[in-house]
Design an enzyme around this catalytic site. Structure first.
Site, mmCIF file in Angstrom:
data_model
loop_
_atom_site.group_PDB
_atom_site.id
_atom_site.type_symbol
_atom_site.label_atom_id
_atom_site.label_comp_id
_atom_site.label_asym_id
_atom_site.label_seq_id
_atom_site.Cartn_x
_atom_site.Cartn_y
_atom_site.Cartn_z
ATOM 1 N N HIS A 99 0.811 -1.233 0.000
ATOM 2 C CA HIS A 99 0.000 0.000 0.000
ATOM 3 C C HIS A 99 0.834 1.269 0.000
ATOM 4 O O HIS A 99 0.309 2.357 -0.186
ATOM 5 C CB HIS A 99 -0.924 0.011 1.223
ATOM 6 C CG HIS A 99 -1.640 -1.277 1.405
ATOM 7 N ND1 HIS A 99 -1.249 -2.240 2.307
ATOM 8 C CD2 HIS A 99 -2.710 -1.781 0.757
ATOM 9 C CE1 HIS A 99 -2.056 -3.283 2.211
ATOM 10 N NE2 HIS A 99 -2.939 -3.038 1.287
ATOM 11 N N CYS A 121 3.459 -1.281 -4.245
ATOM 12 C CA CYS A 121 3.100 -1.588 -5.634
ATOM 13 C C CYS A 121 3.565 -0.446 -6.539
ATOM 14 O O CYS A 121 3.320 0.728 -6.229
ATOM 15 C CB CYS A 121 1.590 -1.767 -5.757
ATOM 16 S SG CYS A 121 1.084 -1.991 -7.475
ATOM 17 N N GLU A 151 -3.042 3.385 2.062
ATOM 18 C CA GLU A 151 -2.519 3.983 0.822
ATOM 19 C C GLU A 151 -2.694 5.502 0.833
ATOM 20 O O GLU A 151 -1.797 6.248 0.417
ATOM 21 C CB GLU A 151 -3.238 3.372 -0.384
ATOM 22 C CG GLU A 151 -2.686 3.915 -1.693
ATOM 23 C CD GLU A 151 -3.457 3.435 -2.905
ATOM 24 O OE1 GLU A 151 -3.932 2.285 -2.917
ATOM 25 O OE2 GLU A 151 -3.572 4.233 -3.852
ATOM 26 N N SER A 247 -10.107 -5.041 3.007
ATOM 27 C CA SER A 247 -9.588 -4.929 1.638
ATOM 28 C C SER A 247 -10.482 -3.982 0.852
ATOM 29 O O SER A 247 -11.627 -4.306 0.528
ATOM 30 C CB SER A 247 -9.572 -6.312 0.985
ATOM 31 O OG SER A 247 -9.502 -6.178 -0.417
ATOM 32 N N ASN A 249 -10.419 -2.902 -2.271
ATOM 33 C CA ASN A 249 -10.904 -3.279 -3.607
ATOM 34 C C ASN A 249 -11.976 -4.368 -3.523
ATOM 35 O O ASN A 249 -12.891 -4.401 -4.340
ATOM 36 C CB ASN A 249 -9.731 -3.658 -4.524
ATOM 37 C CG ASN A 249 -9.225 -5.054 -4.293
ATOM 38 O OD1 ASN A 249 -9.750 -6.012 -4.846
ATOM 39 N ND2 ASN A 249 -8.218 -5.202 -3.448
HETATM 40 S S1 SF4 Z 1 -4.725 -3.491 -6.421
HETATM 41 FE FE1 SF4 Z 1 -3.678 -2.348 -8.040
HETATM 42 S S2 SF4 Z 1 -2.481 -0.785 -6.949
HETATM 43 FE FE2 SF4 Z 1 -3.090 -2.331 -5.438
HETATM 44 S S3 SF4 Z 1 -1.394 -3.765 -5.378
HETATM 45 FE FE3 SF4 Z 1 -2.823 -4.539 -6.913
HETATM 46 S S4 SF4 Z 1 -2.086 -3.692 -8.884
HETATM 47 FE FE4 SF4 Z 1 -1.148 -2.529 -7.240
#
Ligand code: SF4
Length: 345
Positions: A99, A121, A151, A247, A249
């Site tokens: 992050h 990342c 992040e 999480s 996402n």
């Molecule tokens: S979700 Fe996207 S920004 Fe986060 S680690 Fe994976 S590729 Fe990288």
């Protein structure tokens, strides 16, 4: 002349019946792509390689990725997760999570005489670099993201005097800038694409000269997983997303499924968390997983569903992913040095 036989007009009894939902075969619509993204894959391998290379323990600041199973597995192999670099005894290695971290954290590690491996990342690093560049050009930076997310804390730390957080369209009213002709928006990488654009539109109404980042900050993996979920949601009565409650996402995927009209969508860490009652009257189950989820957990859910009659699995593919990232440079350097030693022996 042959005998003619009249075809009887279908009666309600003889007409082929439209199968009711209960008669239709039960199936699972499995999203592709799903699960591990390139950044998570790299971060997890980095911890494993560091454990092999340097031996246990390897300290990791915060969860390397937001997934309970991954963290527990790495703990068993000798990783120690800490909240702050200051908790790590001097002379040890500390790894920074996918992050990203603020520059002050690098400074803390230096002061604590720690060797660092940065598993941020590269797509998060890209946003950090954009923040630094716009701050150097004295822009006001409006960072769209969720308050308190690691992040966002890391990116804000790159230019704390220039960045203000905008946590959704409802936050726009309170945003103040020094010069409305020098404002740019950036975003967290794991947001809902549609919601972020709502926030951007609201910001543009307020600041018509708002500059956009040179390329999307919401990463390819987040976008692809949301597109696949939308596709599933149109065909399923239930969507299950495998992912942890912290999480970002994964949470967004559940929200996107609901917004796309699926009657029910849930986030689970493990198959054992699925409630049988969710399956009542359900013919098609949509299944996907967040970017920090290893596929073994999805396979367990598939087995769980197969045991309950959902044995047919149809892949719903909306994109191909081929991106990979090389390991953090500190590890590559040491692994190269080790390989050179082995060649000499
Ligand atoms: S979700 Fe996207 S920004 Fe986060 S680690 Fe994976 S590729 Fe990288």
């Amino acid at each position: 002349m042959g005998r003619m036989t009249a075809t009887p007009a279908p009666t309600p009894e003889s007409a082929p019946a439209t199968p009711s939902a209960a008669d239709r075969p039960k199936r699972v619509l499995l999203a592709a792509p799903r699960g591990y993204c390139a950044g998570v894959d790299r971060a997890v391998i980095a911890v494993e390689k560091a454990l092999e290379q340097y031996g246990a323990p390897v300290y990791v600041r915060h969860e390397i990725v937001h997934n309970k199973y991954v963290v527990q597995t790495l703990e068993r192999k000798g990783a120690i997760f800490v909240d702050q670099a200051t908790e790590v005894p001097p002379g040890n290695i500390v790894m920074f999570s996918a992050h990203g971290v603020a520059p002050t954290v690098h400074e803390e590690a230096r002061r604590g005489r720690l060797a660092t491996i940065d598993a941020t990342c590269p797509l998060v690093t890209k946003v950090h670099k954009e923040a630094v560049r716009y701050a150097n050009e004295d822009f006001d930076i409006l960072l769209i993201g969720h308050e308190g997310h690691e992040e966002v804390i890391g990116t804000s730390g790159e230019a704390p005097d220039h960045i203000q957080l905008v946590d959704g369209p409802e936050d726009v009213a309170k945003v103040e800038v020094r010069d409305p002709s020098k404002v740019v928006w950036l975003s967290q990488t794991t947001l809902s694409v549609d919601e972020t654009m709502e926030t951007v539109d609201a910001l543009k109404d307020k600041f018509p000269q708002l500059l956009s980042p040179p390329s999307d900050d919401i990463c390819y993996a987040t976008q692809n997983r949301q597109t696949a979920i939308k596709e599933l949601a149109g065909q399923a009565e239930l969507v299950i997303v495998v992912g942890s409650k912290n999480s970002s996402n994964s949470i967004r995927m559940v929200e996107v499924a609901k917004q796309a009209g699926v009657p029910a969508a849930y986030l689970v860490d493990f198959a054992s968390e699925i409630d049988e009652a969710w399956l009542e009257g359900v013919t098609s189950v949509g299944l996907s997983s967040g970017a920090s989820v290893p596929d073994v957990l999805v396979q367990e859910v598939l087995e769980w569903l197969a045991q309950r009659g959902y044995a047919d699995v149809e892949l719903v593919k909306t994109a191909d992913e081929h991106l990979t990232f090389s390991l953090p440079k500190e590890l590559r350097r040491d692994l190269r040095a080790e390989a050179a030693e082995l060649v000499k022996e």
